[in-house]
Scaffold this motif. Structure first.
Motif, mmCIF file in Angstrom:
data_model
loop_
_atom_site.group_PDB
_atom_site.id
_atom_site.type_symbol
_atom_site.label_atom_id
_atom_site.label_comp_id
_atom_site.label_asym_id
_atom_site.label_seq_id
_atom_site.Cartn_x
_atom_site.Cartn_y
_atom_site.Cartn_z
ATOM 1 N N GLU A 146 1.028 -1.242 -0.106
ATOM 2 C CA GLU A 146 0.038 0.053 0.013
ATOM 3 C C GLU A 146 0.733 1.237 -0.219
ATOM 4 O O GLU A 146 0.344 2.361 -0.176
ATOM 5 C CB GLU A 146 -0.890 0.166 1.249
ATOM 6 C CG GLU A 146 -2.065 -0.925 1.142
ATOM 7 C CD GLU A 146 -3.063 -0.715 0.313
ATOM 8 O OE1 GLU A 146 -3.251 0.453 -0.401
ATOM 9 O OE2 GLU A 146 -4.259 -1.382 0.312
ATOM 10 N N GLU B 91 0.185 -2.269 8.971
ATOM 11 C CA GLU B 91 -0.279 -0.876 8.184
ATOM 12 C C GLU B 91 -0.086 0.225 8.782
ATOM 13 O O GLU B 91 0.069 1.437 8.070
ATOM 14 C CB GLU B 91 -1.578 -1.434 7.477
ATOM 15 C CG GLU B 91 -1.704 -0.452 6.191
ATOM 16 C CD GLU B 91 -3.247 -1.165 5.707
ATOM 17 O OE1 GLU B 91 -3.803 -0.177 4.813
ATOM 18 O OE2 GLU B 91 -3.291 -2.308 5.402
ATOM 19 N N ARG C 56 -8.878 4.766 3.299
ATOM 20 C CA ARG C 56 -8.666 3.706 2.558
ATOM 21 C C ARG C 56 -9.899 2.824 3.035
ATOM 22 O O ARG C 56 -10.226 2.127 2.232
ATOM 23 C CB ARG C 56 -7.390 3.084 3.049
ATOM 24 C CG ARG C 56 -7.082 1.792 2.370
ATOM 25 C CD ARG C 56 -6.653 1.874 0.949
ATOM 26 N NE ARG C 56 -6.442 0.702 0.198
ATOM 27 C CZ ARG C 56 -7.266 -0.252 -0.070
ATOM 28 N NH1 ARG C 56 -8.476 0.075 -0.106
ATOM 29 N NH2 ARG C 56 -7.150 -1.338 -0.861
#
Length: 821
Positions: A262, A322, A364
């Motif tokens: 990402e 993340e 996101r």
């Protein structure tokens, strides 16, 4: 810098640390670094670094004939002035980890000079201590340098923050310095290197080594310098024309893009949100073994702890790293491009990086996802005994102390409040101005305030004075009075804390199913009453309705009002708060149970999981209504972690689990770690022999996630599955801090099992974990517990029949205890 252990130890700590009244000013700048050139070569056998350095500098303002550099634990061989291509020896005095150099003349601020230093860095001679956030502070780390541990690769890496770059090269090791950089690293040719900037050239040498030349043209703080060495696979990616690369061990090459993939989208998002394109010429991320924190934002060369490593079974559930990836990337604007001018103002680095996690999740995955993360952060702050700490803190005993959940969690939440108060356009335009005005320089919180004021036209001293330069947060008691005759609702807001706060406050009034928002201003008053117009008795009055205000609120809503809130109020925290309250009554009240079961099907998977975990299906009434719902969720929910939660809830139902055996057998085949491990544990209670056989046949390298270990540890420990002992070894030292008593007792048994057995690999992993925990426990007053338990482990080992293996394990434990000071 992202510290993944900080919240855990804030939550478990019972110790309270008052601010020490020691004023810590910004470092006085006498000399301005201009450029740093390094040539280095590691000695793996001695765990030292041979270095040559050329420092170009100039007086900051006043003329000077001397230069003082930080250089911790080193041998200094030569110091010279470089002039006309020749070295002229200079007098110097090296003591107390500083080099005082007498220059050849008095230089004016417009005059640059270059000093050459030949030195040996000896990280094991460094005396400064680490902290809970950064567990060691010796700057340069050799991992298995003599290739003695079959479970670890040989690596060398550096960690500069806070002031540890001066453990591997002499410098002015303060955050308000900025310098460009070039470095040549000579290593055995089998190794890959990584540093700041771009790799310009690689030269193979006749002795089997290779010299890599890295160059970083822009200026950054010395603590952001990085050098990494090891055997890595490099997975290439890009953002526009900028290389984006991931350095991982060969085993994780197939998963690198699932973990880090990402990153290009994150760069796009942050660049657009800030209206400031990514300012560097590359972006690399490397995973290092035995790293002393969670991750570090070294400019263009981010380092991650090995916790970043995940495989398909974990990544199917969620990428737990993340947030960290977003955090370190955002630092490349807030921290690297514009750097705190002192550790007192760490908020301009870490609060922004913390808030980037919210911004990324919001972009996101949606607002609910972001709000869930915000709630986790604020719980860490509230439970960490942080009320008396200022966000900008000039009074502290150790610079490491400011790396806490005030600078991170609270600071991120404060930025969220500031964004809400100013509006998105003014807030992000203000951030762009702050970055533009201070790019490649250092700054403090006042610079941020002035930029936001310049853009918005609003005075923000009131906000910064109470949130940045003072302590605490509102603690509110709310009471309601409904005056139907005069069509008024009175909301009494009592501030029970000191100091008092002023703030905007959103209040929603629900009448006949319709919501009306009232935005009011609460002054600095102990007791303030807001009068709101109504047409009939409200179904619900919901305060802090946008959940923007950082506060603790005591409300006197009824369970019926919370049920209404769960069904009608839109925000994540509205529903979560309602779930908490209705869960308290769901074993006794049918309407509360129905509401909780409704929440098990919430639109957001995080709340579905949360509601399921609140169920008590061992109560007959709950079991009767809930089992069918749980079964459907366990089979059909789109999120594997929700299905896993449902499987766990079914196990709690005290029903005939054999009726669900088919579900568990199918779950064992799942690609999800969460579903698979939960199913194995459930199967253990139905068909013990089958579950034991499944555990024995698991591939150890696939058992990585904490949830997987948690679920199968009971089986491994109770059944003493020796070949799986190393799987649980890393988690065993945490047993004193586990809130679940039953789980704590099982891991205590695991500790005794490991240390009563000839188990080299498991013992090494457990001892490594104790060593990693110790500095953090020390900050929060529980280091004696860690040391005492490891001492108990030593005594257990000494009771075993002596052989070479046991001698080595005893030596490992004794060495770890010796290093605990």
């Amino acid at each position: 810098m992202k510290n993944i252990f900080l919240i855990t130890f804030c939550l478990i700590s019972t110790a309270f640390y008052a601010q020490q009244e020691v004023y810590n000013p910004s470092a006085t700048i006498k000399t301005r670094l201009q450029h740093t050139k390094l040539k280095v070569k590691p000695d793996f056998q001695k765990e030292q670094l041979y270095g040559e350095e050329w420092i170009t500098a100039s007086p900051y303002f006043y003329p000077t004939d001397s230069l003082t550099l930080d250089a911790k634990g080193m041998l200094i061989h030569d110091v010279a002035l470089v002039k006309d291509g020749q070295n002229k020896n200079l007098k110097f005095d090296y003591k107390n980890d500083s080099i005082f150099i007498l220059l050849d003349k008095k230089y004016k601020r417009s005059e640059e000079y270059t000093v050459y230093i030949k030195y040996t860095a000896r990280p094991n001679e460094v005396k400064q201590q680490g902290s809970a956030a950064i567990t060691q502070a010796k700057g340069l780390y050799f991992i298995d340098p003599r290739d003695e541990d079959p479970n670890k690769p040989t690596q060398v890496w550096t960690q500069g923050e806070t002031e540890s770059s001066s453990c591997w090269f002499p410098t002015i090791d303060k955050p308000n310095q900025k310098t460009s950089e070039e470095i040549t690293i000579t290593v055995p040719s089998k190794y890959t290197t990584l540093s700041n900037g771009k790799l310009i050239s690689s030269k193979n040498n006749s002795d089997g080594t290779r010299s890599d030349y890295w160059k970083f043209d822009k200026k950054h703080a010395p603590y952001l310098f990085f050098m990494g060495i090891g055997e890595y696979s490099i997975i290439e990616d890009k953002w526009k024309d900028i290389p984006v690369n991931y350095y991982v061990e060969k085993e994780y090459e197939p998963y690198a893009k699932q973990i880090f993939g990402e990153t290009p989208e994150m760069i796009s998002f942050f660049s657009e949100r800030l209206n400031y394109p990514f300012p560097w010429n590359k972006y690399s991320q490397i995973v290092c073994r035995d790293y002393v924190s969670g991750a570090m934002e070294n400019t263009t060369a981010v380092v991650h702890a090995e916790n970043a490593y995940q495989k398909s079974g974990q990544l199917v559930d969620e990428n737990v790293w993340e947030d960290v990836i977003a955090h370190e990337l955002f630092h490349h604007w807030f921290g690297d491009l514009v750097t705190t001018e002192s550790w007192s103002n760490l908020t301009v680095n870490e609060s922004f990086a913390n808030y980037s996690e919210y911004l990324w999740r919001e972009h996101r995955y949606g607002k609910d996802h972001a709000e869930e993360h915000k709630n986790e952060d604020i719980e860490g702050y509230l439970k960490g005994k942080n009320f008396d700490k200022h966000l900008v803190r000039f009074n502290f005993g150790n610079k490491e102390d400011v790396f806490d959940s005030v600078s991170y969690n609270k600071g991120g939440y404060i930025l969220h409040m500031l964004r809400n108060y100013l509006g998105d356009d003014a807030f992000f335009t203000g951030l762009n101005l702050y970055l533009t005005q201070n790019q490649y320089k250092s700054a403090e919180a006042h610079n941020l305030r002035l930029a936001l004021e310049e853009v918005s036209g609003k005075d923000l001293n009131w906000f910064f004075n109470q949130w940045y330069y003072s302590n605490g947060h509102p603690k509110l008691e709310i009471a309601y009075e409904i005056d139907e005759a005069n069509k008024k609702a009175k909301v009494s807001i009592i501030q029970t804390q000191e100091p008092l706060f002023q703030f905007p406050f959103a209040i929603d009034v629900y009448e006949n199913g319709t919501k009306k928002r009232h935005n009011v201003w609460i002054p600095k008053q102990k007791n303030y009453v807001v009068e709101l117009p109504i047409t009939t008795k409200p179904d619900l009055i919901n305060v802090n309705a946008d959940h923007v205000l950082l506060s603790e609120i005591t409300d006197d809503k009824t369970v019926e009002q919370y049920i209404f809130q769960l069904k009608n109020a839109p925000e994540y925290m509205d529903r979560r708060e309602a779930i908490d309250k209705v869960a308290m009554y769901h074993t006794a009240k049918d309407d509360a149970l129905d509401a909780l079961l409704l929440a098990c099907n919430d639109k957001y998977y995080g709340l579905r999981k949360y509601a399921i975990e609140k169920l008590e299906p061992n109560y007959p009434k709950v079991k009767k209504k809930a089992l069918e719902t749980l079964k459907k969720i366990a089979l059909n929910d789109e999120k594997t972690i929700v299905r896993s939660a449902a499987l766990k809830a079914i196990q709690k139902a005290d029903s005939d689990m054999a009726d669900f055996k088919d579900i568990y057998v199918e779950g064992v085949k799942s690609k999800s770690d969460a579903v698979k491990s939960t199913s194995i544990l459930a199967l253990y209670k139905i068909d013990k022999l089958q579950a034991i056989e499944i555990v024995k046949n698991l591939n150890d390298k696939e058992i990585q996630s904490d949830s997987f270990v948690d679920n199968i540890s009971e089986i491994i420990i109770k059944e003493k599955i020796t070949e799986k002992m190393p799987v649980i070894a890393k988690e065993v030292p945490m047993f004193p801090y586990m809130s679940n008593r039953a789980k704590s007792m099982i891991f205590r048994q695991g500790f005794e099992w490991i240390f009563s057995t000839d188990s080299p690999e498991a013992t090494q992993k457990a001892v490594d974990s104790f060593s990693q925990i110790y500095p953090q426990a020390k900050k929060y007053g529980s280091e004696a517990v860690v040391k005492s338990i490891l001492e108990q482990g030593l005594e257990l080992k000494k009771m075993l029949p002596v052989n070479e293996s046991i001698k080595n394990q005893i030596s490992i434990i004794e060495k770890a205890l010796l290093e605990m000071n």
